[in-house]
Structure formats: structure tokens, C-alpha cells
Design a protein around this motif. Structure first.
Motif, PDB file in Angstrom:
ATOM      1  N   THR A 324       6.079  -7.691  -7.020  1.00  0.00           N
ATOM      2  CA  THR A 324       6.176  -7.178  -5.657  1.00  0.00           C
ATOM      3  C   THR A 324       4.675  -7.635  -4.951  1.00  0.00           C
ATOM      4  O   THR A 324       3.859  -8.005  -5.741  1.00  0.00           O
ATOM      5  CB  THR A 324       5.987  -5.710  -5.995  1.00  0.00           C
ATOM      6  OG1 THR A 324       4.870  -5.307  -6.611  1.00  0.00           O
ATOM      7  CG2 THR A 324       7.389  -5.377  -6.527  1.00  0.00           C
ATOM      8  N   VAL A 325       4.749  -7.578  -3.879  1.00  0.00           N
ATOM      9  CA  VAL A 325       3.405  -7.724  -3.049  1.00  0.00           C
ATOM     10  C   VAL A 325       2.380  -6.672  -3.102  1.00  0.00           C
ATOM     11  O   VAL A 325       1.392  -7.105  -3.228  1.00  0.00           O
ATOM     12  CB  VAL A 325       3.771  -7.745  -1.423  1.00  0.00           C
ATOM     13  CG1 VAL A 325       2.616  -7.790  -0.693  1.00  0.00           C
ATOM     14  CG2 VAL A 325       4.873  -9.025  -1.042  1.00  0.00           C
ATOM     15  N   GLU A 326       2.972  -5.474  -3.272  1.00  0.00           N
ATOM     16  CA  GLU A 326       1.768  -4.484  -3.498  1.00  0.00           C
ATOM     17  C   GLU A 326       1.290  -4.413  -4.749  1.00  0.00           C
ATOM     18  O   GLU A 326       0.223  -4.015  -4.936  1.00  0.00           O
ATOM     19  CB  GLU A 326       2.710  -3.170  -3.206  1.00  0.00           C
ATOM     20  CG  GLU A 326       1.782  -1.743  -3.403  1.00  0.00           C
ATOM     21  CD  GLU A 326       0.891  -1.648  -2.468  1.00  0.00           C
ATOM     22  OE1 GLU A 326      -0.052  -1.023  -2.386  1.00  0.00           O
ATOM     23  OE2 GLU A 326       0.757  -2.521  -1.495  1.00  0.00           O
ATOM     24  N   GLY A 327       1.961  -4.909  -5.958  1.00  0.00           N
ATOM     25  CA  GLY A 327       1.475  -4.949  -7.370  1.00  0.00           C
ATOM     26  C   GLY A 327       0.358  -5.683  -6.827  1.00  0.00           C
ATOM     27  O   GLY A 327      -0.774  -5.556  -7.693  1.00  0.00           O
ATOM     28  N   TRP A 328       0.398  -7.000  -6.688  1.00  0.00           N
ATOM     29  CA  TRP A 328      -0.609  -8.124  -6.717  1.00  0.00           C
ATOM     30  C   TRP A 328      -1.489  -7.736  -5.521  1.00  0.00           C
ATOM     31  O   TRP A 328      -2.595  -8.037  -5.698  1.00  0.00           O
ATOM     32  CB  TRP A 328      -0.040  -9.588  -6.297  1.00  0.00           C
ATOM     33  CG  TRP A 328       0.821  -9.892  -7.576  1.00  0.00           C
ATOM     34  CD1 TRP A 328       2.256 -10.314  -7.655  1.00  0.00           C
ATOM     35  CD2 TRP A 328       0.190 -10.324  -8.667  1.00  0.00           C
ATOM     36  NE1 TRP A 328       2.408 -10.695  -8.852  1.00  0.00           N
ATOM     37  CE2 TRP A 328       1.340 -10.706  -9.699  1.00  0.00           C
ATOM     38  CE3 TRP A 328      -0.930 -10.289  -9.330  1.00  0.00           C
ATOM     39  CZ2 TRP A 328       1.026 -11.166 -10.955  1.00  0.00           C
ATOM     40  CZ3 TRP A 328      -1.161 -10.643 -10.698  1.00  0.00           C
ATOM     41  CH2 TRP A 328      -0.128 -11.236 -11.431  1.00  0.00           C
ATOM     42  N   ILE A 332      -5.458  -7.894  -6.558  1.00  0.00           N
ATOM     43  CA  ILE A 332      -6.544  -8.692  -5.947  1.00  0.00           C
ATOM     44  C   ILE A 332      -7.400  -7.951  -5.545  1.00  0.00           C
ATOM     45  O   ILE A 332      -8.859  -8.335  -5.687  1.00  0.00           O
ATOM     46  CB  ILE A 332      -5.859  -9.550  -4.831  1.00  0.00           C
ATOM     47  CG1 ILE A 332      -4.563 -10.595  -5.224  1.00  0.00           C
ATOM     48  CG2 ILE A 332      -6.730  -9.980  -3.913  1.00  0.00           C
ATOM     49  CD1 ILE A 332      -3.681 -11.054  -4.226  1.00  0.00           C
ATOM     50  N   GLU A 333      -7.520  -6.911  -4.621  1.00  0.00           N
ATOM     51  CA  GLU A 333      -8.376  -6.028  -4.277  1.00  0.00           C
ATOM     52  C   GLU A 333      -9.391  -5.427  -5.222  1.00  0.00           C
ATOM     53  O   GLU A 333     -10.580  -5.507  -5.445  1.00  0.00           O
ATOM     54  CB  GLU A 333      -7.937  -4.739  -3.430  1.00  0.00           C
ATOM     55  CG  GLU A 333      -7.141  -5.406  -2.103  1.00  0.00           C
ATOM     56  CD  GLU A 333      -7.964  -6.198  -0.941  1.00  0.00           C
ATOM     57  OE1 GLU A 333      -8.990  -6.901  -1.291  1.00  0.00           O
ATOM     58  OE2 GLU A 333      -7.750  -6.118   0.158  1.00  0.00           O
ATOM     59  N   ASP A 375      -3.585  -0.948   4.411  1.00  0.00           N
ATOM     60  CA  ASP A 375      -2.308  -1.688   4.476  1.00  0.00           C
ATOM     61  C   ASP A 375      -2.852  -3.205   4.870  1.00  0.00           C
ATOM     62  O   ASP A 375      -2.029  -4.062   4.936  1.00  0.00           O
ATOM     63  CB  ASP A 375      -1.636  -1.336   5.900  1.00  0.00           C
ATOM     64  CG  ASP A 375      -1.278   0.342   5.283  1.00  0.00           C
ATOM     65  OD1 ASP A 375      -0.874   0.363   4.158  1.00  0.00           O
ATOM     66  OD2 ASP A 375      -1.300   0.985   6.245  1.00  0.00           O
ATOM     67  N   THR A 376      -3.989  -3.712   4.839  1.00  0.00           N
ATOM     68  CA  THR A 376      -4.634  -4.985   5.194  1.00  0.00           C
ATOM     69  C   THR A 376      -5.557  -5.464   4.013  1.00  0.00           C
ATOM     70  O   THR A 376      -6.035  -4.396   3.543  1.00  0.00           O
ATOM     71  CB  THR A 376      -4.899  -5.222   6.523  1.00  0.00           C
ATOM     72  OG1 THR A 376      -6.188  -4.309   6.749  1.00  0.00           O
ATOM     73  CG2 THR A 376      -4.045  -4.786   7.664  1.00  0.00           C
ATOM     74  N   ALA A 377      -5.841  -6.496   4.042  1.00  0.00           N
ATOM     75  CA  ALA A 377      -6.939  -7.054   2.963  1.00  0.00           C
ATOM     76  C   ALA A 377      -8.109  -6.643   3.499  1.00  0.00           C
ATOM     77  O   ALA A 377      -8.401  -6.591   4.733  1.00  0.00           O
ATOM     78  CB  ALA A 377      -6.779  -8.665   2.824  1.00  0.00           C
ATOM     79  N   GLU A 544       0.623 -12.194   5.171  1.00  0.00           N
ATOM     80  CA  GLU A 544       0.611 -11.514   6.245  1.00  0.00           C
ATOM     81  C   GLU A 544      -0.267 -10.111   6.174  1.00  0.00           C
ATOM     82  O   GLU A 544      -0.514  -9.690   7.299  1.00  0.00           O
ATOM     83  CB  GLU A 544       2.126 -10.927   6.367  1.00  0.00           C
ATOM     84  CG  GLU A 544       3.338 -11.936   6.536  1.00  0.00           C
ATOM     85  CD  GLU A 544       4.747 -11.255   6.412  1.00  0.00           C
ATOM     86  OE1 GLU A 544       4.869 -10.227   6.201  1.00  0.00           O
ATOM     87  OE2 GLU A 544       5.639 -12.250   6.769  1.00  0.00           O
ATOM     88  N   LEU A 545      -0.691  -9.800   4.986  1.00  0.00           N
ATOM     89  CA  LEU A 545      -1.571  -8.644   4.869  1.00  0.00           C
ATOM     90  C   LEU A 545      -3.191  -9.361   5.196  1.00  0.00           C
ATOM     91  O   LEU A 545      -4.032  -8.625   5.325  1.00  0.00           O
ATOM     92  CB  LEU A 545      -1.450  -7.894   3.261  1.00  0.00           C
ATOM     93  CG  LEU A 545      -0.339  -7.163   3.039  1.00  0.00           C
ATOM     94  CD1 LEU A 545      -0.339  -7.048   1.749  1.00  0.00           C
ATOM     95  CD2 LEU A 545      -0.123  -6.179   4.092  1.00  0.00           C
ATOM     96  N   GLY A 546      -3.261 -10.489   5.427  1.00  0.00           N
ATOM     97  CA  GLY A 546      -4.496 -11.027   5.797  1.00  0.00           C
ATOM     98  C   GLY A 546      -5.339 -11.687   4.649  1.00  0.00           C
ATOM     99  O   GLY A 546      -6.468 -11.854   4.894  1.00  0.00           O
ATOM    100  N   PHE A 547      -4.853 -11.892   3.515  1.00  0.00           N
ATOM    101  CA  PHE A 547      -5.401 -12.807   2.277  1.00  0.00           C
ATOM    102  C   PHE A 547      -5.404 -14.200   2.771  1.00  0.00           C
ATOM    103  O   PHE A 547      -4.491 -14.826   3.217  1.00  0.00           O
ATOM    104  CB  PHE A 547      -4.813 -12.423   1.078  1.00  0.00           C
ATOM    105  CG  PHE A 547      -4.955 -10.971   0.545  1.00  0.00           C
ATOM    106  CD1 PHE A 547      -6.071 -10.575   0.136  1.00  0.00           C
ATOM    107  CD2 PHE A 547      -4.018 -10.113   0.653  1.00  0.00           C
ATOM    108  CE1 PHE A 547      -6.268  -9.293  -0.411  1.00  0.00           C
ATOM    109  CE2 PHE A 547      -3.902  -8.767   0.229  1.00  0.00           C
ATOM    110  CZ  PHE A 547      -5.324  -8.347  -0.231  1.00  0.00           C
TER     111      PHE A 547
END
Length: 585
Positions: A324-328, A332-333, A375-377, A544-547
């Protein structure tokens, strides 16, 4: 919550971390630090396992266990063979950190065998006197200035004195026989010799050239039977007395190699003779229903891995799995924030104040963790200001992959989680006594001062240990029983690799093998490195989240892990990126 345990009651986190922020215990006889279940009883004989980066080293460890050895006895055998068959990663000329869990007493000990800078070293160790600028990366690594007094052998001797059951000499039998009779050069060793030689002066020194190359100057081919009589002579000498690495003939060979040009170093016989390992208290912090224990400074792993987990704890990671995108995104953050703190604050606690308690304080963690709820990096991950400091430091320490990690569980339930290194691939490239010497001092910041001229926490100094990313880890369940052990090589990326394996096993309920095989994600700074194998939709979602991603790349992890299942059996994992295995006797 950070915790350590005495016989029946937990002491406060401040007492634990105060010990980590002060000088380590001396190297003389001392009781090991208490660990998560000091009321444990001697278990019945149970399963055992060795997980390491080379099958020959694993077999040496298993043989020690078959002969009635403790996990420490097996660790000596594993290290002695790894230094021979995987010389690019670790060896007798390097250093190590070890966590040792004694299942009979419930005590956990952190053994610090980190290399030390020569007494003559100073903050300008890697400053070119002609230009006043830091030496280039390669000039620093391949100079004598990069070599510190090795600590792995002395550390293992200390641990053996505390816990070993076999004779010290037994630990070197397998390595001596392999060095005399020869071993086949593995495909990985061949590829590394062939790959490193065109880019670095691996063949610049006669001893290294004669050992790793054919008479025609080619890298030794895979399958070549390689003998090392000098290594056999060294292991025989160490079997008689570990101090033979630090005094006498072998020590003289080490000093001669260090003080040879170009850019000779200042390591002396006195520096070697004065080297002492240190017993320290492990850093243990609660993560959900587990207690995660790691090495204290000068290793940054115990603090940084626990900080990553602490930052993730408010979020239900079990509902956001590895696809999932949210898990990673969360991983990452949390990594970016923890790495920013690590780079700013962690060094040798004998020389600088390390705010380990502040970095893992519940309120501080909560404040930092709230930054992930978005919701964004995060545009730029910057260090926080934990209690006890006025401003963050700066850092100019290179990221050098290398090293090896292994896990051993013996039939009594004792556990070793040990990360061992010569630093860069093939260390300093200088050899003595049949083994490579480390370039560990390049783990110091080559530029010792920040923009205001203040010394940074990880600046070089005489007798100082450079900051390390090594993260040997042992996890205990809610009752204080051994749950799992993990660790990895990989330079500063170690922290990300180990945190990934823990999230994989604890949150995503993966087996050790599946957890270590997950694509590695390393987020130190503004660019996120992501290994091959990550689903394309996850990569696109993160962009898409800015990473900013450096994706579809290789990563040099060497994760090895062992977990105890509910029925008491063991299951292991060996990193498919290397040549290791996880086997029972």
C-alpha cells in the motif's frame, strides 16, 4: 515507553538513557546489564539456529553448537570464518557490536567492539593541510588515516569470558583449517573483486594484489581454491591468546601497514595495546506489545530504529501492508525524521552529550509523529529539538555500504545478534597478517565543523569511537521472552533495512524470510531510495504525494533474522541479496 528491568520491577527510562548518555562501563569485570526478563528460568534444551551471510560460516557456528557451545562460542567461529570467506565485509581487522541475551538469567548485554581513533588523531584528521578542505572520499578511505584500532576480537574475548563454554581456541579451528586447505571463491566475492578493482586501488598494495588477483592481474575467478597461510598463522596465534592481535608480531604488521604511504596514518603499537571493548546497557523501548532492544551510542541503531518505530506507533500499520502507498508513506516519513535527528545528535557518548533520552521521550516522539499525519510529503525533514540541547548539530559523514550481520540462538535459548564490519568494501584495502584492515574512521565527519565553526558531534578526536549505524536488535514479547533477532549491513542504510524487517515481521505478520526479502526503502534526506520490486502503483502513488524517488535500484542489505514461534520452534531468514543461509544444527 523506554524500559529496562531489574529483578522484579522496571526502572525509569531516564535512568536507562542516562547510562547511554554518559561514558560506557570500563572493560574490566562487570555484571551485564539486566534485560527484559531477569526472572527467567533456565529453559529446557530446545532448538538452535545460525543465520549468517556465508554457508561456511554458518556451518562453523553450527559445529560449535553441536559441540555444546554457547551462542558466543558459535559467534567466535562464525566471525573467524566470515573474515576469511567474506573479507570484503568484516574480519579480524575490524570492529563489531553485539547484543547477547542470557536466557537462564534473563540478562541482556550490549558489547561495544567499535574501533577507536589513534591517540594522535584530532578534529582535522581528514582535512588536507595544503588546501584546508576535507580530503576526497577515496583519498580518505585509502589513507592510513582511515584505520582505527580494531575491536571485534577483543569484544569477542570479553563476551567469551562472560558466557563462553568451549575453550577460546576452539572458535578458530574451522577458520584455520579453511585458510590452510583452501576454500572456493564465491561468485559474490569474485564479482566484488572484479567490480571494485577498476574504481578503487584494490591492487595498489602488494599483499592485497597478490591475494585477490591472479598472476595476470585478473580478479580471482569463482570456484578458485584460495588458500591463506598468513590468516592461518594469525588464527593460530589468536587461539593461543587473543591479545596477540594487539601486541607482538601481528600488531607490528598492522602498524607497518597503517604507517605506509600514501598518506600514512598515526596508529601505534601503544594504541593497539591500549584498546579496550566496553560493556554498555542496551536501549529498550516498547513498540506495541513488544520491547525492542538495540545498541546505544556510539551506535545510532538503538536510538534511530526505536525512534522510527515510536513515530509509527500511533498509526495502525497492520491495516496498511507492504503493498500500500499509505504504509510506505508512513514508513518513509518516520525514517526521514529519525535520520534527521540521528545526523544532528549522535556521536561517541564518552566525548559528546548524546540526547538519547530526549530523542525517545514519549512527548517528543508524539510531537514528531504528528508531522506524519498529512496527505503530502514533508517538504524537508529537519531535526527536532529534544530536551537537553539548544540547537541541532550538523553532519558531513559519508554513506558507505559494507559490513555483515548474523544471528545465533543456542539450545539453551541464549541469543547473539551481532553486526561486524571493516567499513567500506574491502575496508582500507591494506592487509596485515592475512586479513584486511578497516577504514572505520571515515565514519567520522570528514568536515569536523559546522557553518559557525563549532565541532559537530561526530567530529574525529584521539581515542574517540566514530558514530555507527549498526543496529543489532533483539525483540522480547510482553512477558519478557525472546521473540526475534535481526540486523543488517549497509552503512547508514542499516537503520532503514532493520526497521523495515521489524515492521514486516511485527506489523505485517511476515515470516523472517519474507520480511528480509521485501524491497528496501531508505529515506535519509529529501530523496527516497526504493529497491527493485516495489509495485508500480505504489511508486506512482508516492510520487503523486510529492516524494522524490530514486527507484528501481539495488540495495546492499544483508539482513539475517531468527524468530521464535508460539510452539517454541525457530524460523529464520537469510537475505537473498547475499549468499547466506539460516540453518538448525
Amino acid at each position: 515507553m523506554l524500559r529496562m528491568f531489574e529483578t522484579t520491577t522496571a526502572i525509569t527510562a531516564s535512568l536507562l538513557l542516562a547510562a547511554c548518555s554518559q561514558a560506557g562501563q570500563d572493560a574490566g569485570p562487570a555484571a551485564p546489564a539486566p534485560a527484559p526478563d531477569s526472572t527467567a528460568q533456565a529453559p529446557a534444551e530446545g532448538p538452535a539456529m545460525v543465520a549468517a551471510a556465508n554457508p561456511l560460516a554458518v556451518e562453523a557456528g553450527l559445529e560449535a553448537l553441536r559441540n555444546g557451545g554457547d551462542a558466543v562460542d558459535a559467534a567466535i567461529a562464525v566471525q573467524a570464518v566470515l573474515g576469511l570467506v567474506e573479507p570484503q565485509s568484516s574480519g579480524l581487522g575490524g570492529g563489531a557490536f553485539m547484543l547477547y541475551y542470557d536466557a537462564q538469567t534473563g540478562e541482556l548485554t550490549a558489547y561495544d567492539g567499535r574501533e577507536k581513533a589513534p591517540a594522535a588523531a584530532g578534529p582535522d584528521l581528514f582535512i588536507d593541510p595544503e588546501t584546508g578542505e576535507p580530503l576526497s572520499f577515496f583519498d580518505a578511505i585509502f589513507s592510513g588515516h582511515s584505520i582505527g584500532a580494531p575491536g571485534a576480537v577483543a569484544m569477542l574475548a570479553m563476551a567469551h569470558g562472560d558466557h563462553g563454554t568451549l575453550d577460546w581456541a576452539d572458535g578458530f579451528t574451522a577458520a584455520t583449517e579453511l585458510a590452510e586447505n583452501g576454500f572456493e571463491v564465491s561468485p559474490r566475492l569474485h564479482n566484488l573483486i572484479a567490480g571494485v578493482a577498476p574504481r578503487t586501488p584494490l591492487d595498489e598494495w602488494e599483499a592485497t594484489r597478490d591475494y585477490f588477483f591472479t598472476d595476470e592481474g585478473e580478479a580471482l575467478p569463482a570456484g578458485h581454491l584460495l588458500r591463506n597461510p598468513d590468516y592461518a598463522a594469525t588464527t593460530r596465534a589468536l587461539a593461543e591468546d587473543w591479545r596477540n592481535l594487539y601486541t607482538g608480531r601481528i600488531a607490528e604488521e598492522i602498524v607497518a601497514a597503517v604507517q605506509a604511504g600514501p598518506r600514512p596514518g598515526t596508529l601505534t603499537l601503544e594504541d593497539l595495546a591500549n584498546y579496550e571493548p566496553v560493556r554498555r546497557e542496551a536501549i529498550c523501548r516498547d513498540y506495541r506489545e513488544w520491547s525492542v532492544c538495540g545498541m546505544p551510542p556510539p551506535a545510532s541503531g538503538g536510538v534511530s530504529v526505536n525512534e522510527i518505530l515510536g513515530l509509527l506507533e500511533p498509526y495502525d500499520m497492520s491495516q496498511t501492508g507492504p503493498d500500500t502507498v499509505e504504509g510506505w508513506r508512513r514508513f518513509i516519513e518516520a525514517s526521514r525524521l529519525a535520520y534527521a535527528d540521528r545526523d544532528a545528535y549522535i556521536g561517541d557518548p564518552d566525548f559528546v552529550f548524546v540526547p538519547a533520552e530526549g530523542l525517545l521521550d514519549t512527548d517528543y516522539i508524539a510531537t514528531r509523529s504528528a508531522l506524519i499525519d498529512r496527505d503530502t510529503a514533508i517538504e524537508h525533514a529537519v531535526p527536532g529539538i529534544p530536551e537537553g540541547v539548544d540547537a541541532p548539530g550538523a553532519d558531513a559523514t559519508a554513506d558507505v555500504p559494507g559490513t555483515s550481520h548474523f544471528v545465533i540462538v543456542d539450545s539453551d535459548g541464549d541469543v547473539v545478534s551481532m553486526t561486524t564490519t571493516v567499513e567500506s568494501i574491502f575496508g582500507s584495502h591494506r592487509m596485515a597478517g592475512g586479513f584486511l584492515l578497516n577504514n572505520q574512521l571515515t565514519d567520522f565527519s570528514r568536515d569536523p565543523r559546522d557553518a559557525e565553526g563549532r565541532l559537530v558531534p561526530n567530529a574525529p578526536d584521539g581515542g574517540k569511537r566514530p558514530r555507527s549505524s549498526m543496529s543489532p536488535t533483539i525483540v522480547f514479547d510482553a512477558d519478557g521472552h525472546f521473540e526475534l533477532a535481526t540486523g543488517s549491513p549497509g552503512g547508514s542504510s542499516i537503520i532503514g533495512y532493520v526497521a523495515k524487517s521489524l515492521v514486516g515481521m511485527l506489523d505485517w505478520e511476515l515470516t523472517p524470510q519474507d520480511a528480509v526479502a521485501l524491497p528496501n526503502v531508505v529515506a535519509r534526506g529529501d530523496t527516497v531510495r526504493i529497491e527493485d520490486g516495489m509495485p508500480a502503483d505504489v511508486l506512482e502513488g508516492l510520487r503523486e504525494l510529492g516524494f522524490t524517488l530514486d527507484a528501481n535500484r539495488g540495495e546492499n542489505s544483508g539482513l539475517h533474522a531468527v524468530r521464535r514461534l508460539e510452539d517454541g520452534s525457530l524460523i529464520g531468514g537469510a537475505d537473498p541479496r547475499r549468499e547466506g543461509v539460516a540453518l538448525e544444527p
